[in-house]
Design a protein around this motif. Structure first.
Motif, mmCIF file in Angstrom:
data_model
loop_
_atom_site.group_PDB
_atom_site.id
_atom_site.type_symbol
_atom_site.label_atom_id
_atom_site.label_comp_id
_atom_site.label_asym_id
_atom_site.label_seq_id
_atom_site.Cartn_x
_atom_site.Cartn_y
_atom_site.Cartn_z
ATOM 1 N N ASP A 31 60.224 46.187 -6.699
ATOM 2 C CA ASP A 31 59.099 45.265 -6.588
ATOM 3 C C ASP A 31 58.104 45.664 -5.518
ATOM 4 O O ASP A 31 57.185 44.904 -5.203
ATOM 5 C CB ASP A 31 59.594 43.838 -6.350
ATOM 6 C CG ASP A 31 60.322 43.686 -5.036
ATOM 7 O OD1 ASP A 31 60.691 42.553 -4.693
ATOM 8 O OD2 ASP A 31 60.525 44.712 -4.345
ATOM 9 N N TYR A 32 58.278 46.850 -4.959
ATOM 10 C CA TYR A 32 57.367 47.306 -3.914
ATOM 11 C C TYR A 32 57.256 48.808 -3.993
ATOM 12 O O TYR A 32 58.267 49.506 -4.039
ATOM 13 C CB TYR A 32 57.890 46.859 -2.552
ATOM 14 C CG TYR A 32 57.010 47.212 -1.382
ATOM 15 C CD1 TYR A 32 57.504 47.960 -0.322
ATOM 16 C CD2 TYR A 32 55.688 46.784 -1.321
ATOM 17 C CE1 TYR A 32 56.707 48.274 0.758
ATOM 18 C CE2 TYR A 32 54.881 47.098 -0.246
ATOM 19 C CZ TYR A 32 55.396 47.838 0.792
ATOM 20 O OH TYR A 32 54.597 48.143 1.863
ATOM 21 N N ARG A 51 52.562 45.587 -4.710
ATOM 22 C CA ARG A 51 53.731 44.810 -5.100
ATOM 23 C C ARG A 51 53.761 44.660 -6.608
ATOM 24 O O ARG A 51 52.744 44.786 -7.282
ATOM 25 C CB ARG A 51 53.713 43.454 -4.404
ATOM 26 C CG ARG A 51 53.738 43.582 -2.909
ATOM 27 C CD ARG A 51 53.847 42.242 -2.212
ATOM 28 N NE ARG A 51 53.769 42.411 -0.759
ATOM 29 C CZ ARG A 51 53.968 41.432 0.099
ATOM 30 N NH1 ARG A 51 54.249 40.220 -0.321
ATOM 31 N NH2 ARG A 51 53.879 41.660 1.394
ATOM 32 N N ASN A 93 60.920 50.663 -3.356
ATOM 33 C CA ASN A 93 62.042 49.973 -2.744
ATOM 34 C C ASN A 93 62.646 49.048 -3.797
ATOM 35 O O ASN A 93 62.099 47.988 -4.083
ATOM 36 C CB ASN A 93 61.603 49.178 -1.519
ATOM 37 C CG ASN A 93 62.797 48.649 -0.745
ATOM 38 O OD1 ASN A 93 63.920 48.625 -1.254
ATOM 39 N ND2 ASN A 93 62.561 48.222 0.485
ATOM 40 N N TYR A 95 65.433 47.507 -3.599
ATOM 41 C CA TYR A 95 66.484 46.688 -3.010
ATOM 42 C C TYR A 95 65.927 45.391 -2.451
ATOM 43 O O TYR A 95 65.220 45.378 -1.461
ATOM 44 C CB TYR A 95 67.187 47.462 -1.901
ATOM 45 C CG TYR A 95 67.805 48.740 -2.405
ATOM 46 C CD1 TYR A 95 67.120 49.949 -2.285
ATOM 47 C CD2 TYR A 95 69.042 48.746 -3.023
ATOM 48 C CE1 TYR A 95 67.663 51.117 -2.762
ATOM 49 C CE2 TYR A 95 69.594 49.908 -3.508
ATOM 50 C CZ TYR A 95 68.900 51.090 -3.372
ATOM 51 O OH TYR A 95 69.431 52.251 -3.849
ATOM 52 N N THR A 96 66.288 44.321 -3.069
ATOM 53 C CA THR A 96 65.866 43.015 -2.575
ATOM 54 C C THR A 96 66.645 42.681 -1.315
ATOM 55 O O THR A 96 67.865 42.837 -1.273
ATOM 56 C CB THR A 96 66.130 41.931 -3.644
ATOM 57 O OG1 THR A 96 65.417 42.283 -4.831
ATOM 58 C CG2 THR A 96 65.671 40.576 -3.146
ATOM 59 N N GLY A 97 65.938 42.233 -0.293
ATOM 60 C CA GLY A 97 66.622 41.780 0.906
ATOM 61 C C GLY A 97 66.752 42.825 1.988
ATOM 62 O O GLY A 97 67.092 42.495 3.116
ATOM 63 N N GLN A 99 65.459 47.148 3.235
ATOM 64 C CA GLN A 99 64.557 48.270 3.010
ATOM 65 C C GLN A 99 65.341 49.558 2.828
ATOM 66 O O GLN A 99 66.211 49.872 3.612
ATOM 67 C CB GLN A 99 63.620 48.442 4.208
ATOM 68 C CG GLN A 99 62.781 47.240 4.520
ATOM 69 C CD GLN A 99 62.093 47.385 5.864
ATOM 70 O OE1 GLN A 99 62.414 48.261 6.643
ATOM 71 N NE2 GLN A 99 61.145 46.517 6.130
#
Lengths: 113, 114
Positions: A31-32, A51, A93, A95-97, A99
């Motif tokens: 998401d980024y 984003r 990236n 990975y949620t939560g 970096q």
């Protein structure tokens, strides 16, 4: 697994042309996304980010386009200058939560005067 | 406003030795990540530090360890050096752990293992 790849390892353009650097990513959960410029002997320099809730973002002479349908990212540089010559990396990236940037191998942009 | 700084700029070691690399984050940043960049490749994530603890780790052996100090600066230690550890080691800092916080990179330390 996740991967971020670039279609063209080297792009040669004339000064004043517009440049387009492409990037494919494989993790649909990302998401980024960020574009970095790396000159010889230096660390990566942040150019622009986007984003996943956006399709387009513009900066000074640069535009990033995100196509989530085909998992494709591009960096457009307007009126390319010799100082734009460098290696360009896209990074994601997924990975949620936390970096953890995943980089591709880079595209070298060569600008001839 | 100083950006991310790293020291030393270059380092030459022999196989089996140990090395310590240092990083000072950008002013206002409290999160430090380390990356390894082999020649001709993109950076690969080693680990990330926040509040003096290792928060995330990439696919690197335990020979790679780190530390973060109360002033947010960080060290990367590599033990029992191998030829394959020759690379540019990059430090990146960010203002937090949110995955959309931008990471800003330092100039790197070029490590050569002979």
């Amino acid at each position: 697994g996740e991967s971020v790849g670039l279609h063209l390892p080297t792009l040669s353009v004339q000064e004043g042309d517009n440049s387009i650097i492409n990037c494919a990513y494989s993790n649909s959960a990302s998401d980024y996304f960020i574009w970095y410029k790396q000159e010889s002997g230096k660390g990566p320099q942040f150019i622009i980010d986007i984003r996943s809730n956006m399709d387009k973002r513009q900066g000074q002479r640069v535009t990033v386009l995100l196509n989530k349908t085909v998992k494709h990212l591009s960096l457009q540089i307007a009126a390319t200058q010799p100082g734009d010559s460098a290696v360009y990396f896209c990074a994601e990236n997924p990975y949620t939560g936390f970096q953890k940037l995943v980089f591709g191998t880079g595209t070298r942009l060569l600008v001839s005067p | 406003d100083a950006g991310v700084t790293q020291s030393p700029t270059h380092l030459i070691k022999t196989r089996g030795q140990q090395v310590t690399l240092r990083c000072s984050p950008k002013s206002g940043h409290d999160t430090v990540s380390w990356y390894q960049q082999a020649l001709g490749q993109g950076p690969q994530f080693i680990f990330q530090y926040y509040e003096e603890e290792e928060r995330q780790r990439g696919n690197f052996p335990d020979r790679f360890s780190g530390h973060q100090f109360p002033n947010y600066s960080s060290e990367l230690n590599v033990n029992a050096l191998l030829l394959g550890d020759s690379a540019l080691y990059l430090c990146a800092s960010s203002p937090g752990l949110v995955n959309t916080d931008t990471q800003y990179f330092g100039p790197g330390t070029r490590l050569t293992v002979l």
